[in-house]
Design an enzyme around this catalytic site. Structure first.
Site, PDB file in Angstrom:
ATOM      1  N   HIS A  53      39.502  58.541 106.948  1.00  0.00           N
ATOM      2  CA  HIS A  53      40.648  58.659 107.852  1.00  0.00           C
ATOM      3  C   HIS A  53      40.196  59.187 109.218  1.00  0.00           C
ATOM      4  O   HIS A  53      39.878  60.366 109.353  1.00  0.00           O
ATOM      5  CB  HIS A  53      41.695  59.592 107.204  1.00  0.00           C
ATOM      6  CG  HIS A  53      42.906  59.824 108.051  1.00  0.00           C
ATOM      7  ND1 HIS A  53      43.615  60.997 108.013  1.00  0.00           N
ATOM      8  CD2 HIS A  53      43.522  59.045 108.961  1.00  0.00           C
ATOM      9  CE1 HIS A  53      44.617  60.923 108.858  1.00  0.00           C
ATOM     10  NE2 HIS A  53      44.578  59.745 109.455  1.00  0.00           N
ATOM     11  N   SER A 112      46.159  56.908 106.351  1.00  0.00           N
ATOM     12  CA  SER A 112      46.455  58.289 106.742  1.00  0.00           C
ATOM     13  C   SER A 112      47.344  58.954 105.710  1.00  0.00           C
ATOM     14  O   SER A 112      47.543  60.158 105.747  1.00  0.00           O
ATOM     15  CB  SER A 112      47.152  58.315 108.102  1.00  0.00           C
ATOM     16  OG  SER A 112      48.358  57.578 108.032  1.00  0.00           O
ATOM     17  N   GLU A 151      38.180  62.402 108.211  1.00  0.00           N
ATOM     18  CA  GLU A 151      38.554  63.053 106.950  1.00  0.00           C
ATOM     19  C   GLU A 151      38.172  62.075 105.832  1.00  0.00           C
ATOM     20  O   GLU A 151      38.646  60.939 105.819  1.00  0.00           O
ATOM     21  CB  GLU A 151      40.078  63.257 107.007  1.00  0.00           C
ATOM     22  CG  GLU A 151      40.695  63.984 105.870  1.00  0.00           C
ATOM     23  CD  GLU A 151      42.216  64.171 106.107  1.00  0.00           C
ATOM     24  OE1 GLU A 151      42.864  63.286 106.695  1.00  0.00           O
ATOM     25  OE2 GLU A 151      42.730  65.199 105.654  1.00  0.00           O
ATOM     26  N   ASN A 192      47.212  65.685 107.663  1.00  0.00           N
ATOM     27  CA  ASN A 192      48.653  65.444 107.752  1.00  0.00           C
ATOM     28  C   ASN A 192      49.459  66.405 106.878  1.00  0.00           C
ATOM     29  O   ASN A 192      50.623  66.657 107.153  1.00  0.00           O
ATOM     30  CB  ASN A 192      48.969  63.984 107.427  1.00  0.00           C
ATOM     31  CG  ASN A 192      48.635  63.100 108.610  1.00  0.00           C
ATOM     32  OD1 ASN A 192      48.776  63.518 109.762  1.00  0.00           O
ATOM     33  ND2 ASN A 192      48.166  61.891 108.355  1.00  0.00           N
TER      34      ASN A 192
END
Ligand code: CAA
Length: 285
Positions: free
Chosen positions: A143, A122, A155, A193
């Site tokens: 991800h 991540s 992702e 993120n």
């Protein structure tokens, strides 16, 4: 280069929350699935969790196939070398760069040279993980979002050397696993993120500065911006230790003061308040 039709077996490394979720959706998509972990009890727990999740999805009419049939496609393995039969491997162990690198060094020796290696990282650099293998063009980030069986997104992160063929096949595989994919270049936080963690961090500043209560911050964002969970509840759900580690990676990697970890978030982590998994985070569970 392998095409999607040739991919029959998927190897998953790590039977934690993410690995077991990925194994579940791989099996739901019809793939033979090898789930590897060194911890036999962890593997057993993962299978029980998958069974429970599949039963729930079946009861709700979200899957048509009977859970035991799907489960029958998942095989537990405790030797990394057992993954040699896999046509595509997805690593999902803890976010520990040294651990991931040591696994990829081994895998690179074990797996035939045409097999793509993917990491569910991540926050770590996909380019750096790829660099320990002799196949960086066949290395990619994949991800998944938590909880994997319920979230529609994956992702895909292209490392510096990831080839177009590797990317295209990973995208097709994601679609076969019933996920919508987005593509990110390899920079700290990727897409999700990079945007999510500053919001969560800002929610902690808003709480720390006494601007509003945790409940009002969460209700405000949940109802005011139509999010399924407010940012502090989501942080507890992700794990405050994980959120802190990721915002630190953004701060270290991008340098900008806007990513400075909130001291209140750090204080919770120092106190062992890791969120839902530890029974206490911003809220008590
Ligand atoms: N499999 C099957 N069912 C599951 C499940 C699973 N793995 N996990 C939960 N469920 C079930 C629950 O048991 C519950 O069942 P009942 O209705 O029978 O009680 C149902 O799903 C959903 O329950 P809720 O009423 O609580 O939920 P909801 O409709 O709000 O959906 C949610 C739950 C999908 C988690 C939703 O709250 C949500 O989308 N939250 C945000 C999640 C999110 O943002 N995830 C991404 C985090 S970021 C990340 O993962 C990346 C990173 O690197 C940090």
């Amino acid at each position: 280069m392998v095409n999607l039709a040739k991919i029959k077996t998927i190897g998953i490394i790590g039977a934690g929350q993410m690995g077991s979720g990925i194994a579940q959706i791989a099996a739901q998509a019809g793939f033979q699935t090898l789930l590897f972990d060194v911890n036999k009890e962890g593997l057993q727990k993962a299978i029980l969790g998958i069974e429970k999740s599949l039963s729930k999805l079946f009861e709700k009419g979200k899957i048509d196939e009977h859970p035991p049939v799907i489960l029958g496609r998942i095989k537990k393995v405790i030797q990394l070398s057992d993954l040699v039969q896999a046509d595509f491997v997805i690593e999902a162990v803890n976010e520990n760069e040294e651990l991931k690198k040591s696994i990829f060094i081994e895998l690179d020796k074990i797996m035939p040279s045409h097999v793509i290696l993917a990491s569910n990282t991540s926050s770590l650099s996909v380019t750096r993980l790829a660099s320990v293998t002799r196949r960086p063009e066949l290395f990619i980030g994949m991800h998944f979002m938590n909880p994997v069986p319920l979230m529609s997104l994956v992702e895909i992160i292209r490392g510096h050397a990831t080839s177009n063929e590797t990317y295209n096949l990973t995208k097709e595989l994601s679609a076969k696993m019933n996920k919508v994919s987005v593509c990110s270049q390899d920079y700290p936080g990727f897409i999700i993120n990079r945007i999510l963690m500053p919001m969560i961090n800002e929610a902690f500043y808003t709480l720390m500065e006494g601007i509003a209560s945790a409940e009002d911050i969460d209700t405000g964002m949940k109802l005011g911006t139509n999010q399924p969970m407010g940012p502090l509840t989501l942080a507890d759900f992700i794990g405050l230790d994980t959120c802190y580690a990721i915002i630190k990676i953004l701060h270290d990697g991008l340098g900008d003061n806007k990513y400075r970890p909130c001291p209140l978030l750090k204080k919770y982590v120092d106190a062992g308040y890791f969120g839902k998994k530890s029974g206490q985070g911003v809220y008590k569970y």
